[in-house]
Design a protein around this motif. Structure first.
Motif, PDB file in Angstrom:
ATOM      1  N   ILE A   9      -6.167   8.383  -0.894  1.00 15.43           N
ATOM      2  CA  ILE A   9      -6.025   6.834  -0.726  1.00 15.43           C
ATOM      3  C   ILE A   9      -4.784   6.253   0.108  1.00 15.43           C
ATOM      4  O   ILE A   9      -4.584   5.206   0.287  1.00 15.43           O
ATOM      5  CB  ILE A   9      -5.746   6.203  -2.074  1.00 15.43           C
ATOM      6  N   TRP A  65       0.901  -1.088  -0.104  1.00 15.37           N
ATOM      7  CA  TRP A  65       0.117   0.203  -0.045  1.00 15.37           C
ATOM      8  C   TRP A  65       0.751   1.459   0.036  1.00 15.37           C
ATOM      9  O   TRP A  65       0.329   2.327  -0.555  1.00 15.37           O
ATOM     10  CB  TRP A  65      -0.960   0.070   1.297  1.00 15.37           C
ATOM     11  N   ILE A  85       2.088   1.907  -3.608  1.00 18.01           N
ATOM     12  CA  ILE A  85       0.881   2.194  -4.338  1.00 18.01           C
ATOM     13  C   ILE A  85       0.784   3.746  -4.189  1.00 18.01           C
ATOM     14  O   ILE A  85       0.521   4.344  -4.983  1.00 18.01           O
ATOM     15  CB  ILE A  85      -0.267   1.554  -4.028  1.00 18.01           C
ATOM     16  N   THR A  86       0.630   4.174  -2.903  1.00 18.55           N
ATOM     17  CA  THR A  86       0.434   5.674  -2.579  1.00 18.55           C
ATOM     18  C   THR A  86       1.739   6.425  -3.036  1.00 18.55           C
ATOM     19  O   THR A  86       1.269   7.715  -3.300  1.00 18.55           O
ATOM     20  CB  THR A  86       0.157   5.961  -1.012  1.00 18.55           C
ATOM     21  N   CYS A  89       3.189   5.951  -5.694  1.00 25.31           N
ATOM     22  CA  CYS A  89       3.202   6.156  -7.018  1.00 25.31           C
ATOM     23  C   CYS A  89       2.162   6.985  -7.462  1.00 25.31           C
ATOM     24  O   CYS A  89       1.973   7.533  -8.555  1.00 25.31           O
ATOM     25  CB  CYS A  89       3.077   4.669  -7.769  1.00 25.31           C
ATOM     26  N   ALA A  90       1.039   7.151  -6.615  1.00 24.03           N
ATOM     27  CA  ALA A  90      -0.132   7.852  -7.003  1.00 24.03           C
ATOM     28  C   ALA A  90       0.174   9.373  -6.386  1.00 24.03           C
ATOM     29  O   ALA A  90      -0.468   9.746  -5.308  1.00 24.03           O
ATOM     30  CB  ALA A  90      -1.323   7.403  -6.449  1.00 24.03           C
ATOM     31  N   CYS A  91       0.615  10.071  -7.034  1.00 26.30           N
ATOM     32  CA  CYS A  91       1.107  11.440  -6.776  1.00 26.30           C
ATOM     33  C   CYS A  91      -0.112  12.320  -6.848  1.00 26.30           C
ATOM     34  O   CYS A  91      -0.262  13.088  -5.833  1.00 26.30           O
ATOM     35  CB  CYS A  91       1.997  12.064  -7.780  1.00 26.30           C
ATOM     36  N   CYS A  92      -0.785  12.178  -7.668  1.00 28.57           N
ATOM     37  CA  CYS A  92      -2.221  13.160  -7.837  1.00 28.57           C
ATOM     38  C   CYS A  92      -3.172  12.975  -6.780  1.00 28.57           C
ATOM     39  O   CYS A  92      -3.996  13.956  -6.273  1.00 28.57           O
ATOM     40  CB  CYS A  92      -2.624  13.327  -9.294  1.00 28.57           C
ATOM     41  N   CYS A  93      -3.460  11.701  -6.397  1.00 29.37           N
ATOM     42  CA  CYS A  93      -4.739  11.412  -5.463  1.00 29.37           C
ATOM     43  C   CYS A  93      -4.396  10.814  -4.181  1.00 29.37           C
ATOM     44  O   CYS A  93      -4.960  10.158  -3.549  1.00 29.37           O
ATOM     45  CB  CYS A  93      -5.568  10.652  -6.062  1.00 29.37           C
ATOM     46  N   LYS A  94      -2.825  10.922  -3.815  1.00 34.63           N
ATOM     47  CA  LYS A  94      -2.270  10.290  -2.594  1.00 34.63           C
ATOM     48  C   LYS A  94      -3.131  10.685  -1.236  1.00 34.63           C
ATOM     49  O   LYS A  94      -3.187   9.874  -0.545  1.00 34.63           O
ATOM     50  CB  LYS A  94      -0.890  10.973  -2.621  1.00 34.63           C
TER      51      LYS A  94
END
Length: 181
Positions: A104, A90, A93-94, A96-101
């Motif tokens: 999530i 997790w 994943i977070t 890598c998720a720059c715009c919606c960190k």
């Protein structure tokens, strides 16, 4: 940027926690007898017996022969390893998720808290019943003197401390991500 650095620190600390947990679980030094011999809670590699050419039974009757507190310890440590792997995944994943960190990342602290709970139950249950484990190995070997807790138990205690720190770092990462820092 601060949440990224905090998540990198979390990942490193969780890897260390995973190493300590797995190392303690799979090593054979949970209890030491006065003569230096030790006993683990998992079955050893010498318990492997071949039934035929095509099948093999690893540690026959092992689960039935261990005490209830050892079963609780083993189950909780395996759960802790699952939570640690889930936390690492997790966290990746977070990262890598720059715009919606900030939307999530929240389960990271819950996963870390579940890891702490599983490790705490394992350590507390084994510590409360450690006299039984020590007396069992001393009686089985027929040695004279007092046995002691081994390095595997100490590794699990250190893993518990690291897991608590991971939970704190995960909470900091969430705070930084919410503020987009």
């Amino acid at each position: 940027m601060c949440s990224f650095i905090t998540q990198i620190a979390y990942g490193i600390m969780m890897l260390i926690t995973l190493g300590l947990t797995a190392g303690g679980l799979f090593s054979e030094n949970w209890v030491q007898a006065p003569d230096g011999s030790s006993k683990g809670i998992l079955c050893g590699a010498n318990s492997f017996t071949t039934l035929s050419k095509n099948t093999a039974d690893f540690c026959p009757g092992w689960w039935d022969n261990i005490k209830v507190f050892e079963r609780v310890t083993v189950v909780c440590l395996f759960l802790a390893i699952i939570f640690q792997i889930l936390g690492l995944v997790w966290n990746f994943i977070t990262i890598c998720a720059c715009c919606c960190k900030k939307h999530i990342i929240h389960p990271l602290s819950a996963i870390s808290l579940l890891n702490v709970i599983a490790l705490a139950i394992a350590v507390i249950v084994y510590a409360i019943n450690s006299n039984t484990a020590i007396n069992d190995i001393v009686a089985a070997l027929g040695t004279v003197g007092q046995g002691s807790m081994g390095s595997s138990f100490i590794m699990e205690c250190v893993a518990l401390g690291m897991a608590i720190l991971c939970t704190i770092v995960a909470s900091l990462a969430i705070c930084f991500a919410e503020k987009c820092v």
